[in-house]
Design an enzyme around this catalytic site. Structure first.
Site, PDB file in Angstrom:
ATOM      1  N   HIS A  88       0.850  -1.265  -0.022  1.00 21.58           N
ATOM      2  CA  HIS A  88      -0.002  -0.170   0.051  1.00 21.58           C
ATOM      3  C   HIS A  88       1.069   1.261   0.015  1.00 21.58           C
ATOM      4  O   HIS A  88       0.539   2.367   0.779  1.00 21.58           O
ATOM      5  CB  HIS A  88      -0.990   0.148   1.171  1.00 21.58           C
ATOM      6  CG  HIS A  88      -1.820  -1.015   1.186  1.00 21.58           C
ATOM      7  ND1 HIS A  88      -3.239  -0.996   0.973  1.00 21.58           N
ATOM      8  CD2 HIS A  88      -1.802  -2.573   1.913  1.00 21.58           C
ATOM      9  CE1 HIS A  88      -3.984  -2.201   0.948  1.00 21.58           C
ATOM     10  NE2 HIS A  88      -3.139  -3.242   1.543  1.00 21.58           N
ATOM     11  N   ASN A 102     -10.278  -2.886   2.794  1.00 18.51           N
ATOM     12  CA  ASN A 102      -9.941  -2.865   1.189  1.00 18.51           C
ATOM     13  C   ASN A 102     -11.372  -2.599   0.476  1.00 18.51           C
ATOM     14  O   ASN A 102     -12.367  -2.455   1.277  1.00 18.51           O
ATOM     15  CB  ASN A 102      -9.343  -4.321   0.795  1.00 18.51           C
ATOM     16  CG  ASN A 102      -8.012  -4.336   1.111  1.00 18.51           C
ATOM     17  OD1 ASN A 102      -7.149  -3.338   1.042  1.00 18.51           O
ATOM     18  ND2 ASN A 102      -7.229  -5.505   1.463  1.00 18.51           N
TER      19      ASN A 102
END
Ligand code: HEM
Ligand SMILES: *[C@@H]1O[C@H](CO)[C@@H](O)[C@H](O)[C@H]1NC(C)=O
Ligand SMILES: *[C@@H]1O[C@H](CO)[C@@H](O)[C@H](O)[C@H]1NC(C)=O
Length: 537
Positions: A108, A181
Site C-alpha cells: 500500500h 479494502n
C-alpha cells in the site's frame, strides 16, 4: 473540521502547559525549582501564537532560524576558491535533502487521502455495542487513505490491484482505525502466506519487472485465493478512482455489549457516487496519461466542493448463527452472501490535506487501534495484523509514530511509555514514569472497558493451522462468475488472458485452467480461447 490538525498541535502545546501546572503529579526535583519547565511551556505557547499570527510573514532563515541574506549563499576561499566547511547553510540543506524520504510502506505504498467526518445516523450499532462512539448522533473527525497494494509509491493509481480503504476515526475514547479494502474477501486465510503472496505481486528478484509467472503459479497452488482473483481480474479490479468504490471490513469483528455478550459484525461502506470501473483498455490508457489519476480525481472533487460520501452499514451474526453458517465466519476468503446490511451512519470527505507528507504519507493505520465496544474476531489473518501494523509504524516512522498530529487521538494519552525517536509532544513533561503513589493516571472502570466473553471449545493443545483449500473454496468464485453479465464475463476472460498469455513457466497455465474448470467449465473455456486470441495478436 478545518481545525483538525491545528487542534492536535494545540493539544500538544496545551498538554505541556498543563503539565507545568499539574502540581499534584509532579516528580520531586532536586532544588524544587520548576521555573525552567514553566519557561519552556510558555515558549511553546508563544511559538503556537507566532505560527498562527497571519500578520507575521516569515523571513528567509537558516535551519536554526538565523536570518540569511540569500537562498543560495555559500562561503568560498576567494572568488574561485574551494568551499569552506563553515558554509553551514549549504551543509544543512544538502544533508536535509537526502533525508526527505521515510521508508515507503512495504504494501500500500501508493496512496491518496483526505479529511472528513463520520456521522452515526441510526441506533442500529447501539443495539449491539456499548461503544459511545457508535451512539446515534455521534460525529467523529476522520482521515481516509486509499491505496493500491503491490506498486511502489510512484506507481500508477489505475493499476489492476485491490484498493486499500483505510479510515482513522478520532473518537473521544481513542482512535478507532478501520483498515479495510475495496473487496469483501482476501487472497489468504493463513497469515504466514502474506509475505510470499505479496512477493508474487511485486517484481521479479532478477529483472525487477512484475512477473505473471509468479502471479499464476501462486494462484493454482493456493485455490483459496480464487475468489479474490476473480474480482481482481474482473473490471472491479480497476476501479474508477476512490469515489466510485465500496469498502469492506473483510474480516468479521465483534460488537460487544455491556454484559460481555457479543455478535460478529462485518462492515461495508456503500459509495453514494455509484460504482464505476475502468475496462482494462481504459485503465491502461489513464495509467499511462496520468500516473496520479485517482489522486487528482479525489483532490479536485473536494476542491470543487463535491464531497464524496459513503453510507456505512453493518451486517451481524450471533455466535450461534456464526457456528451454523455454511462458511467459516473467520475465513477471510469467504463473503457473507446472505447478509442483510443495516445502515449505521455516513462518512463524508470534505477537506484536502494541506501537506501530503505530513497528513497522508505520515499517517499510520492499524487494526489494533480499537475502542471499547469493538473487538477482533479470532480470524487468524486479523489476529496477525494486530501485530504487523504497529510493527510497521515503529519501523517506518519511529517509536513515536502515534504522537504525530495526524495519528494522535484527541483525548489526552496517559501511560508510562516514554522517549524514543522524535518525542514530538514534550515526552509528558515531568509526569511520573511509573504508577506513583503520590498520584497517577486514573484507570477506567471495568464497565467502560468490557471485553467480549469468549468460550474456548478446544483443549489447550497446540494446533497446527494450515488452512488448505477444499471443494467449498470454489463455491463463491462460481457464484460470482455465474452472476456476471455476458459482457462482464467477456472482459474477465480477456483480462485474465492479457496477463496469462505472458506466462512462460511450464505447466502454470494448464494448472490454472484445471483449477478454473473446477469453478466453472465455461470460465476455463473462455479464458483458454481468450489466451489463444491474445497470442495470435
Ligand atoms: C496477514 C495479512 C496482512 C498483513 C501481515 C498486512 C500487513 C500490512 C502492512 C505491514 C502494511 C503497511 C503498514 C504501514 O507501513 O503503515 C499494510 C497496509 C495496509 N493493509 Fe495490510 N496486511 C494484511 C492483510 C490485509 C487485509 C486483509 C486488509 C484489508 C481487509 C489490509 C488492508 C491494508 C490497508 C488498507 C493498508 C494501507 C493502510 C494505509 O493506508 O496506511 N491488509 N498491511
Ligand atoms: C464493474 O465490474 C463488475 C465486474 O465485472 C461488473 O459486474 C459491473 O457491472 C461493473 N460496473 C460498472 C458500472 O461498470
Ligand atoms: C479434550 O480432551 C479430552 C480428553 O482427552 C477429550 O475427551 C475431548 O474430546 C477433547 N475435546 C475436544 C473438543 O477436542
Amino acid at each position: 473540521m478545518k481545525t483538525n490538525l491545528f487542534l492536535c498541535l494545540l493539544l500538544a502545546v496545551l498538554q505541556s502547559a498543563f503539565l507545568a501546572n499539574a502540581d499534584s503529579m509532579k516528580q520531586k526535583r532536586g532544588g524544587g525549582d520548576t521555573s525552567t519547565i514553566d519557561l519552556f511551556a510558555g515558549l511553546k505557547l508563544q511559538q503556537a501564537q507566532y505560527m498562527t499570527d497571519k500578520s507575521n510573514s516569515p523571513g528567509f532563515t537558516t535551519e536554526n532560524g538565523a536570518p540569511s541574506s540569500g537562498y543560495f549563499n555559500i562561503q568560498r576561499a576567494g572568488q574561485d576558491g574551494p568551499l569552506l566547511i563553515q558554509s553551514t547553510q549549504m551543509l544543512d540543506s544538502l544533508a536535509h535533502f537526502v533525508r526527505e524520504r521515510i521508508p515507503e510502506r512495504i504494501v500500500h505504498a501508493r496512496g491518496w487521502g483526505a479529511w472528513g467526518k463520520f456521522e452515526v445516523t441510526t441506533d442500529f450499532a447501539e443495539k449491539y455495542s456499548f461503544a459511545p462512539a457508535f451512539k446515534k448522533g455521534a460525529v467523529h473527525p476522520i482521515l481516509m487513505r486509499f491505496s493500491t497494494v503491490g506498486g511502489q509509491s510512484g506507481s500508477p493509481d489505475a493499476a489492476r490491484d485491490p484498493r486499500g480503504f483505510a479510515i482513522k476515526i478520532k473518537t473521544k475514547q481513542g482512535v478507532l482505525d478501520w483498515v479495510f479494502n475495496n473487496t469483501p474477501v482476501f487472497f489468504i486465510r493463513n497469515p504466514l502466506k502474506f509475505p510470499v503472496f505479496i512477493h508474487t505481486q511485486k517484481t521479479n528478484p532478477q529483472t525487477n519487472e512484475r512477473d505473471p509467472n509468479m502471479v499464476f503459479d501462486y494462484l493454482w497452488q493456493n485455490p483459496e485465493a480464487s475468489m479474490q482473483f476473480m474480482r481482481l481480474f474482473s473490471d472491479l479490479g480497476t476501479p474508477y478512482g476512490a469515489r466510485h468504490m465500496n469498502g469492506w471490513s473483510g474480516h468479521t469483528y465483534r460488537l460487544v455489549k455491556q454484559d460481555g455478550s457479543w455478535v460478529y459484525v462485518k462492515v461495508q461502506l456503500f459509495t453514494d457516487q455509484g460504482i464505476k470501473n475502468f475496462t482494462a483498455a481504459e485503465a491502461t490508457q489513464i495509467g499511462g496519461e496520468n500516473q496520479e489519476w485517482a489522486t487528482k480525481d479525489l483532490f479536485d472533487s473536494i476542491e470543487a466542493k463535491q464531497y464524496p460520501s459513503w453510507t456505512v452499514k453493518f451486517a451481524v451474526k450471533t455466535p450461534e448463527e456464526g457456528k451454523k453458517y455454511r462458511y467459516n465466519v473467520n475465513d477471510l476468503t469467504k463473503d457473507w452472501l446472505d447478509a442483510t446490511w443495516y445502515e449505521v451512519g455516513k462518512m463524508t470527505l470534505n477537506q484536502n490535506p494541506r501537506n501530503y507528507f505530513d497528513e497522508i504519507e505520515s499517517s499510520h493505520f492499524s487494526p489494533s487501534n480499537m475502542v471499547p465496544g469493538w473487538a477482533p474476531s479470532e480470524d487468524p489473518v486479523l489476529q496477525s495484523r494486530l501485530f504487523s501494523y504497529n510493527d510497521a509504524g515503529r519501523y517506518r516512522i519511529g517509536s513515536n509514530y502515534n504522537k504525530l498530529p495526524v495519528n494522535c487521538p484527541f483525548n489526552t494519552v496517559g501511560n508510562y511509555d516514554r522517549s524514543g525517536v522524535m518525542p514530538v509532544t514534550g515526552d509528558y513533561g515531568n509526569q511520573p514514569i511509573y504508577p506513583s503513589s503520590a498520584g497517577t493516571y486514573k484507570p477506567a472502570s471495568k464497565d467502560e472497558t468490557v471485553a467480549p466473553l469468549i468460550k474456548l471449545y478446544n483443549n489447550a493443545t497446540i494446533e497446527t493451522y494450515v488452512g488448505e483449500a477444499t471443494d467449498i473454496d470454489y463455491e463463491q468464485p462460481r457464484y460470482f462468475y455465474q452472476h456476471l453479465s455476458a459482457n462482464d464475463k467477456k472482459n474477465l476472460h480477456s483480462n485474465f488472458a492479457g496477463a496469462m498469455s505472458k506466462v512462460t513457466q511450464p505447466n502454470v497455465v494448464s494448472n490454472v485452467i484445471k483449477m478454473f474448470n473446477k469453478i466453472d467449465p465455461n470460465l476455463a473455456k473462455g479464458v483458454t480461447a481468450a489466451i489463444a486470441a491474445a497470442k495470435k495478436g
